[in-house]
Design a protein around this motif. Structure first.
Motif, PDB file in Angstrom:
ATOM      1  N   UNK A   1       8.311   5.421 -20.208  1.00 27.74           N
ATOM      2  CA  UNK A   1       9.538   5.850 -20.886  1.00 27.74           C
ATOM      3  C   UNK A   1      10.119   7.119 -20.289  1.00 27.74           C
ATOM      4  N   UNK A   2       9.701   7.446 -19.067  1.00 32.57           N
ATOM      5  CA  UNK A   2      10.224   8.620 -18.381  1.00 32.57           C
ATOM      6  C   UNK A   2      11.411   8.239 -17.501  1.00 32.57           C
ATOM      7  N   UNK A   3      12.098   9.247 -17.011  1.00 31.88           N
ATOM      8  CA  UNK A   3      13.219   8.986 -16.120  1.00 31.88           C
ATOM      9  C   UNK A   3      12.759   8.660 -14.700  1.00 31.88           C
ATOM     10  N   UNK A   4      11.457   8.812 -14.433  1.00 27.76           N
ATOM     11  CA  UNK A   4      10.901   8.536 -13.106  1.00 27.76           C
ATOM     12  C   UNK A   4       9.805   7.483 -13.221  1.00 27.76           C
ATOM     13  N   UNK A   5       9.847   6.503 -12.336  1.00 27.21           N
ATOM     14  CA  UNK A   5       8.814   5.472 -12.259  1.00 27.21           C
ATOM     15  C   UNK A   5       8.093   5.619 -10.929  1.00 27.21           C
ATOM     16  N   UNK A   6       6.747   5.709 -10.985  1.00 28.49           N
ATOM     17  CA  UNK A   6       5.949   5.906  -9.776  1.00 28.49           C
ATOM     18  C   UNK A   6       4.891   4.813  -9.690  1.00 28.49           C
ATOM     19  N   UNK A   7       4.825   4.142  -8.536  1.00 29.82           N
ATOM     20  CA  UNK A   7       3.731   3.213  -8.183  1.00 29.82           C
ATOM     21  C   UNK A   7       3.033   3.817  -6.980  1.00 29.82           C
ATOM     22  N   UNK A   8       1.764   4.234  -7.180  1.00 26.06           N
ATOM     23  CA  UNK A   8       1.052   4.928  -6.107  1.00 26.06           C
ATOM     24  C   UNK A   8       0.772   4.018  -4.927  1.00 26.06           C
ATOM     25  N   UNK A   9       0.523   2.733  -5.180  1.00 30.10           N
ATOM     26  CA  UNK A   9       0.228   1.791  -4.099  1.00 30.10           C
ATOM     27  C   UNK A   9       0.793   0.428  -4.469  1.00 30.10           C
TER      28      UNK A   9
ATOM     29  N   UNK B   1      20.812   0.274 -14.582  1.00 27.65           N
ATOM     30  CA  UNK B   1      20.996   0.210 -13.145  1.00 27.65           C
ATOM     31  C   UNK B   1      19.778  -0.496 -12.560  1.00 27.65           C
ATOM     32  N   UNK B   2      19.977  -1.313 -11.518  1.00 28.67           N
ATOM     33  CA  UNK B   2      18.892  -2.109 -10.956  1.00 28.67           C
ATOM     34  C   UNK B   2      18.754  -1.874  -9.460  1.00 28.67           C
ATOM     35  N   UNK B   3      17.573  -2.216  -8.947  1.00 23.58           N
ATOM     36  CA  UNK B   3      17.319  -2.218  -7.506  1.00 23.58           C
ATOM     37  C   UNK B   3      16.289  -3.302  -7.212  1.00 23.58           C
ATOM     38  N   UNK B   4      16.280  -3.780  -5.974  1.00 22.70           N
ATOM     39  CA  UNK B   4      15.353  -4.829  -5.562  1.00 22.70           C
ATOM     40  C   UNK B   4      14.345  -4.254  -4.577  1.00 22.70           C
ATOM     41  N   UNK B   5      13.065  -4.531  -4.858  1.00 19.82           N
ATOM     42  CA  UNK B   5      11.980  -4.074  -4.001  1.00 19.82           C
ATOM     43  C   UNK B   5      11.389  -5.277  -3.263  1.00 19.82           C
ATOM     44  N   UNK B   6      11.337  -5.186  -1.944  1.00 15.19           N
ATOM     45  CA  UNK B   6      10.657  -6.201  -1.134  1.00 15.19           C
ATOM     46  C   UNK B   6       9.428  -5.571  -0.494  1.00 15.19           C
ATOM     47  N   UNK B   7       8.360  -6.396  -0.380  1.00 13.32           N
ATOM     48  CA  UNK B   7       7.072  -5.903   0.139  1.00 13.32           C
ATOM     49  C   UNK B   7       6.712  -6.671   1.411  1.00 13.32           C
ATOM     50  N   UNK B   8       6.379  -5.932   2.455  1.00 14.68           N
ATOM     51  CA  UNK B   8       5.845  -6.531   3.687  1.00 14.68           C
ATOM     52  C   UNK B   8       4.323  -6.466   3.633  1.00 14.68           C
ATOM     53  N   UNK B   9       3.658  -7.588   4.006  1.00 18.33           N
ATOM     54  CA  UNK B   9       2.199  -7.580   3.975  1.00 18.33           C
ATOM     55  C   UNK B   9       1.676  -6.637   5.050  1.00 18.33           C
ATOM     56  N   UNK B  10       0.625  -5.928   4.689  1.00 16.67           N
ATOM     57  CA  UNK B  10       0.000  -4.973   5.597  1.00 16.67           C
ATOM     58  C   UNK B  10      -1.174  -5.665   6.308  1.00 16.67           C
TER      59      UNK B  10
ATOM     60  N   UNK C   1       0.799  -1.217   0.000  1.00 18.46           N
ATOM     61  CA  UNK C   1       0.000   0.000   0.000  1.00 18.46           C
ATOM     62  C   UNK C   1       0.835   1.271   0.000  1.00 18.46           C
ATOM     63  N   UNK C   2       2.145   1.169   0.258  1.00 18.20           N
ATOM     64  CA  UNK C   2       3.006   2.352   0.238  1.00 18.20           C
ATOM     65  C   UNK C   2       3.210   2.848  -1.197  1.00 18.20           C
ATOM     66  N   UNK C   3       3.720   4.086  -1.308  1.00 20.12           N
ATOM     67  CA  UNK C   3       4.014   4.688  -2.606  1.00 20.12           C
ATOM     68  C   UNK C   3       5.498   4.494  -2.936  1.00 20.12           C
ATOM     69  N   UNK C   4       5.788   4.131  -4.179  1.00 20.64           N
ATOM     70  CA  UNK C   4       7.159   3.920  -4.636  1.00 20.64           C
ATOM     71  C   UNK C   4       7.470   4.916  -5.748  1.00 20.64           C
ATOM     72  N   UNK C   5       8.601   5.606  -5.617  1.00 24.39           N
ATOM     73  CA  UNK C   5       9.075   6.513  -6.673  1.00 24.39           C
ATOM     74  C   UNK C   5      10.553   6.241  -6.919  1.00 24.39           C
ATOM     75  N   UNK C   6      10.890   5.905  -8.160  1.00 27.70           N
ATOM     76  CA  UNK C   6      12.274   5.622  -8.555  1.00 27.70           C
ATOM     77  C   UNK C   6      12.713   6.659  -9.578  1.00 27.70           C
ATOM     78  N   UNK C   7      13.910   7.246  -9.372  1.00 26.11           N
ATOM     79  CA  UNK C   7      14.454   8.244 -10.290  1.00 26.11           C
ATOM     80  C   UNK C   7      15.720   7.704 -10.944  1.00 26.11           C
TER      81      UNK C   7
END
Length: 372
Positions: free
Chosen positions: A274-282, A304-313, A245-251
């Motif tokens: 195709x933008x330089x910013x990726x946003x996931x609202x939830x 460039x890469x990154x790993x996203x982990x999600x904790x259940x709410x 449910x959190x918001x994710x923003x990657x630049x």
């Protein structure tokens, strides 16, 4: 300034020694009787006027021996040599003043150094036009047109306002007679880098004649470099742990020329961004994984890469359980209350209206068969 420059004591040492040389004729000694020339040496700019005065302490026939402006007069103690415009390179060297008297002929030499500031200084690339490619080698050529004397010339290279290096006569390619004005060229090798993009290069011609007033430096126009290079990611993307449910923003910003195009991937699947910013609202549980930003242009690409982990709410579940429990408790409480009320408050109420009687309100209530 009269078109010539008086030299300091250390200039043209050999020429000044020559100026002290006294010429004699017929065995006559000129020591102490030699002509005195003021100034003792000349540095003259090509095209400027020049003048010098020759003096002796006695009457004599005096003359100037020179390719230009030669003259002679009798019974004088001084004689002026003057040229309105020095353009004859044969003057470059020495001329002499002589005095003929009872002492014989005495002579003194005047060293002359002619110089010519460049008509132009031109900077260009050798066998190349257009943008440069990062990592490739190129040669810049500095051409100094119509300058003299070449042995006193230094070419100075600049990157922006910073001096890079100096080139001297041994490194020159010379066109023309070195006793006159010549055209000189010298080269500078560079390896193009992204730091050179939008940076200017220039060169300058400097004549070092050891004069009291230095000869002005002649500088070329600037060349502004355009360097093409592949992207380099400037922003780092660190691994992130979020709650459902959190918001994710990657630049993902990149330095590149031409400008980068961007592509985002999630677990190697291309996303529609195709933008330089990726946003996931939830973010959701299936949002977890590896995110990759690919920056590219016609010179190459980088990622460039990154790993996203999600904790259940669990908060919504806890709230739901609490609401259900509350509703159950409320239902139990209400049911208990109703049962108790029925057992302790149940009765029959009969209202009667008497047309005549002693009752003040005209009503009688019967509860459980008893009259009240």
């Amino acid at each position: 300034m009269m078109g010539y420059i008086t030299l300091s004591g250390g200039l043209f040492l050999t020429a000044q020694l020559l100026a002290l040389l006294v010429m004699t004729e017929a065995g006559q000694n000129c020591t102490g009787k030699e002509p005195l020339i003021v100034p003792p040496a000349l540095v003259v700019k090509y095209g400027d006027p020049a003048t010098a005065t020759c003096r002796v302490p006695y009457n004599a026939m005096m003359g100037w021996e020179t390719p230009e402006g030669a003259k002679q007069e009798d019974n004088v103690r001084q004689l002026v040599w003057s040229v309105d415009r020095v353009t004859d390179w044969s003057l470059n060297g020495t001329i002499s003043c002589y005095a003929v008297s009872d002492h014989g002929q005495c002579q003194t030499c005047l060293p002359i150094r002619m110089y010519k500031a460049p008509d132009n200084v031109i900077l260009s690339f050798i066998n190349h036009t257009g943008p440069l490619l990062e990592g490739k080698n190129y040669s810049l050529q500095c051409e100094v047109q119509s300058v003299a004397p070449v042995k006193n010339l230094t070419v100075i290279w600049f990157r922006g306002g910073d001096e890079l290096q100096r080139s001297g006569c041994p490194e020159f390619t010379i066109e023309g007679d070195q006793s006159q004005n010549v055209t000189v060229s010298t080269n500078l090798s560079i390896t193009a880098s992204r730091k050179d993009h939008n940076t200017s290069y220039s060169c300058a011609a400097q004549l070092d004649l050891n004069t009291a007033e230095p000869v002005p430096v002649t500088r070329s126009d600037n060349i502004l470099l355009e360097v093409l290079y592949k992207p380099a990611v400037e922003s780092s993307m660190e691994d992130v742990s979020l709650t459902e449910g959190d918001r994710l923003e990657l630049n993902c910003t990149a330095d590149a020329n031409p400008t980068s195009a961007f592509e985002w991937k999630h677990d190697n699947k291309t996303l529609g961004n195709n933008n330089s910013t990726l946003v996931l609202e939830s973010v959701e549980m299936d949002s977890a994984g590896v995110y990759e930003c690919v920056a590219s242009n016609d010179q190459g690409q980088v990622s460039v890469t990154m790993t996203l982990t999600i904790r259940r709410n669990y908060l919504p579940w806890i709230v739901a359980v609490l609401v259900v429990v509350a509703l159950v408790l409320l239902a139990v409480f209400f049911g208990s209350y109703c049962t108790y009320h029925k057992k302790n408050k149940t009765g029959a109420y009969i209202l009667a209206k008497f047309k005549g009687g002693n009752s003040q309100n005209g009503q009688v209530a019967h509860t459980n068969g008893n009259t009240v």
